[in-house]
Write an enzyme that holds these catalytic residues in place. Structure first.
Site, PDB file in Angstrom:
ATOM      1  N   GLU A 306      -8.325   0.788  -1.778  1.00  0.00           N
ATOM      2  CA  GLU A 306      -8.897   1.291  -1.843  1.00  0.00           C
ATOM      3  C   GLU A 306      -8.479   1.834  -3.115  1.00  0.00           C
ATOM      4  OE1 GLU A 306     -10.458   3.527   1.089  1.00  0.00           O
ATOM      5  OE2 GLU A 306      -8.600   3.158   1.735  1.00  0.00           O
ATOM      6  N   THR A 309      -3.746  -1.842  -7.555  1.00  0.00           N
ATOM      7  CA  THR A 309      -4.473  -2.596  -8.975  1.00  0.00           C
ATOM      8  C   THR A 309      -4.585  -3.557  -9.098  1.00  0.00           C
ATOM      9  OG1 THR A 309      -2.828  -1.858  -9.857  1.00  0.00           O
ATOM     10  CG2 THR A 309      -4.804   0.139  -9.545  1.00  0.00           C
ATOM     11  N   SER A 319      -0.705  -9.676  -0.582  1.00  0.00           N
ATOM     12  CA  SER A 319      -2.054 -10.644   0.577  1.00  0.00           C
ATOM     13  C   SER A 319      -2.970 -10.126   0.503  1.00  0.00           C
ATOM     14  CB  SER A 319      -0.864 -11.586   1.495  1.00  0.00           C
ATOM     15  OG  SER A 319      -1.349 -12.255   1.866  1.00  0.00           O
ATOM     16  N   GLY A 369       7.459  -4.662 -12.339  1.00  0.00           N
ATOM     17  CA  GLY A 369       7.330  -3.930 -13.512  1.00  0.00           C
ATOM     18  C   GLY A 369       9.596  -3.937 -13.844  1.00  0.00           C
ATOM     19  N   TYR A 578       3.281  -8.421  11.286  1.00  0.00           N
ATOM     20  CA  TYR A 578       3.816  -6.972  11.051  1.00  0.00           C
ATOM     21  C   TYR A 578       4.407  -6.393  11.962  1.00  0.00           C
ATOM     22  CZ  TYR A 578       1.549  -4.137   6.830  1.00  0.00           C
ATOM     23  OH  TYR A 578       1.197  -4.149   5.974  1.00  0.00           O
TER      24      TYR A 578
END
Length: 658
Positions: A306, A309, A319, A369, A578
């Site tokens: 949602e 980006t 992933s 970044g 996870y």
């Protein structure tokens, strides 16, 4: 002829941009849709029209977005996935997700999700209350307090180089120095960050937020930052869970938060090559929504779809849950454009594969970044699948479930998504089951439980459940489904129904809201992940969960913590795992310290058991203490050498990775 038609399409698209330079509320959705179709058409006719088109639209956008210290922005419509400049008008400033979506316990003690965005919104979940009380030993009458709103006087002041600001105003790039805009971009969504927002404040936040609208804007910003020796921290969706967005506390230079959210267009679609060229600030859900109008998808669906980006996906090596069909982000990216202090990185062709030395793209993927700003990318697309079907399988225990997933991977017949929950995670999912609509439905559920536990002899406290998602051609899906269920049967697996599988996937996009509810009742928790070879999966899961329980007990946590896991991705040579852990911190003087020490111990245990530092969350600042031992001294030195060459004065100074 084709060139003329494409030129007309590009001109019309550019004209549409100029005509729609007012607020979002004034734009005609039909006109926007027509503009996107014209861009698709121009992509078919010319193949790569993005340079001229991008420049024209960039000028139009800058003209419509005059620089201001307090930019105004209309919140995105509920059906849109575009992130507005004023994120706080749409999204929580101190928690996860949309302002209108929040879990709460109603007057009947049933769990509900507010708003209308999700399938679970407004649905009563009656068994959650008992589960959370029994699992954590909490008293629902005891609630925490947190700051209701942000007080600008509590935030560090904005310190901006005045010469830089003077030149910035000439570019017409929109900016803000307001406290709420700066705080919103000072963090991701680690537990520590959200806890600080609720009860304290960050020591250092960005001094100024900039909103470029195209590649050319980013070039100007980076050039100005180099000229005045400023620090840039790029931000996309802000969903980082690695401290990737936290500002270094001792950074004395002006910190620019370069927000890519207004770079959110699909520039062209090429149906011949099945690619789309997009701006890096477009969110996953907006990208999929627009592609769906033309009958396509990327298939890349991380849990943060949602808000995350395209640029964020690339910079963290993301992933998605359907990678078995569509691949991970490194499999999807064909081309990218990156602005660095040394200049722009861009390959000269968009061929599917090249043997031209080490792949330059892989210097950028996972760079988090630290090297520059990804501005545009060409990614693979696929026709929207015609058929989708859910499923689930119950296993007597977790070990047999893992063995089944291993065999499915070995035979290379994994569905689009397959997830295996351990027993505690299954119990948690069961606690989020909606209230049954009829006595008959309740009776059927009782029969299923009786069949599995009594007739087949499954222990309710040991069984493990896999959820499945198949998609593609209907006939092939049904054949595929039979193959998977036949394999599962060899490992004691029983088909547990399509509804159970679908409900498991419905929780994907709302589970993050659960942490905010927990914080209200003295529960802190987090998820983290790893990848491991198949022969290490079972031992790693057992040892990490036990380490978490032991650490919490030694640190004075009075009630046993929730310590659970799921296998969430499968590969030929291993799997992604996870973990979730949470505990009741009431009575603990420094819960953040206990949490962070326990999380670090869990990571040490993962590494000791042959797991990776991260499968897809990235390293950031949270895990960088282990990076050198993970990739070797020489490997670490190679990364540092690239950083030193591309960014010698550390303009991109978020200090992730290194």
């Amino acid at each position: 002829m084709a060139e003329a038609a494409a030129a007309a399409a590009a001109a019309a698209a550019a004209g549409e941009t100029s005509a729609s330079s007012g607020s979002a509320a004034e734009r005609d959705p039909d006109q926007d849709r027509a503009g996107r179709r014209l861009r698709v058409l121009s992509g078919h006719l010319l193949g790569r029209p993005q340079e001229a088109l991008s420049t024209n639209e960039c000028k139009a956008r800058r003209a419509a977005s005059a620089a201001t210290a307090a930019p105004t922005a209309t919140p995105a419509a509920p059906e849109s996935g575009i992130i507005p400049k004023k994120r706080q008008e749409l999204m929580k400033w101190n928690g996860w997700g949309y302002n209108d979506s929040k879990f709460f316990l109603n007057k009947k003690g049933q769990l509900e999700l507010t708003g209308k965005r999700y399938p679970l919104s407004g649905v009563a979940l009656p068994t959650f209350k008992d589960w959370i009380q029994n699992t954590f030993g909490i008293n629902l009458d005891h609630k925490t307090t947190s700051k209701a709103s942000l007080n600008p006087s509590d935030t560090p002041p904005s310190i901006v180089n005045e010469d830089f600001l003077h030149e910035l105003k000439k570019t017409n790039i929109s900016y803000s120095q307001e406290a709420d805009d700066r705080v919103f971009r000072a963090h991701g969504h680690c537990l520590h960050e959200i806890f600080l927002l609720r009860e304290g404040m960050f020591e250092r936040i960005p001094d100024i937020v900039l909103w470029p609208t195209c590649h050319d804007d980013v070039v100007k910003i980076v050039n100005l930052a180099c000229k005045y020796n400023l620090c840039i921290i790029p931000i996309g969706g802000g969903t980082s869970v690695s401290y990737g967005l936290m500002c270094p506390a001792d950074e004395t230079r002006t910190i620019i938060s370069l927000d890519t959210s207004q770079m959110n267009r699909i520039l062209w679609v090429d149906e011949n090559n099945l690619t789309a060229h997009v701006e890096a600030g477009i969110t996953g859900q907006e990208l999929e929504r627009q592609l769906k109008e033309s009958g396509y998808c990327t298939g890349h669906e991380p849990d943060s779809l949602e808000f995350s980006t395209v640029g964020g996906w690339i910079s963290t090596r993301a992933s998605g849950m359907k990678k078995n069909i569509y691949g991970n982000i490194e499999d999807l990216v064909v081309h990218m454009k990156v602005v660095t202090p040394r200049g722009v990185i861009e390959k000269s062709c968009q061929g599917p594969r090249m043997s031209t030395g080490p792949d330059i793209h892989h210097f950028i993927m996972g760079s988090e970044g630290t090297l520059g700003v990804i501005t545009e990318a060409t990614i693979k697309i696929r026709p929207t699948p015609e058929y989708q079907k859910y499923g689930s399988v119950a296993f007597p225990n977790f070990e047999q479930g893992v063995a089944c997933l291993r065999e499915i991977a070995k035979q290379r017949c994994a569905p689009a998504s397959i997830r295996l929950m351990d027993n505690q995670q299954f119990q948690f999912g069961h606690a989020l089951k909606p209230q049954v609509s009829s006595i008959f439905t309740s009776f059927l559920d009782g029969l299923k439980k009786f069949y599995i536990t009594k007739f087949k002899g499954f222990d309710p406290n040991q069984l493990s459940v896999a959820t499945l998602l198949f998609e593609g051609d209907r006939e092939k899906v049904l054949q595929h489904e039979k193959q998977v269920y036949d394999i599962a049967a060899k490992f004691g697996g029983l088909a547990a129904g399509e509804d159970n599988g679908q409900r498991g996937y419905l929780l994907t996009y709302v589970i993050a809201y659960m942490r905010d509810l927990g914080l209200e009742y003295y529960i802190i928790g987090e998820s983290f992940e790893t990848s491991a070879p198949w022969d290490r999966v079972v031992d790693l899961c057992r040892n990490v969960k036990e380490r978490i329980r032991r650490e919490c007990k030694e640190k004075g946590v009075q009630f046993p913590p929730l310590s659970t896991c799921r296998v969430t991705q499968t590969y030929d040579a291993g799997a992604c795992i996870y973990f979730y852990f949470a505990f009741n911190y009431r009575g603990i003087s420094d819960p953040l310290a206990v949490f962070e020490q326990t999380e670090a111990a869990a990571r040490e245990e993962i590494l000791a058991n042959g797991g990776s530092l991260s499968h897809h969350h990235g390293v950031g600042k949270l895990r960088k203490q282990w990076l050198k031992e993970s990739i070797s001294d020489v490997g670490f030195g190679m990364l540092k050498s690239v950083k030193d060459y591309v960014d010698p004065t550390n303009i991109f100074g978020n200090r992730n990775l290194l």
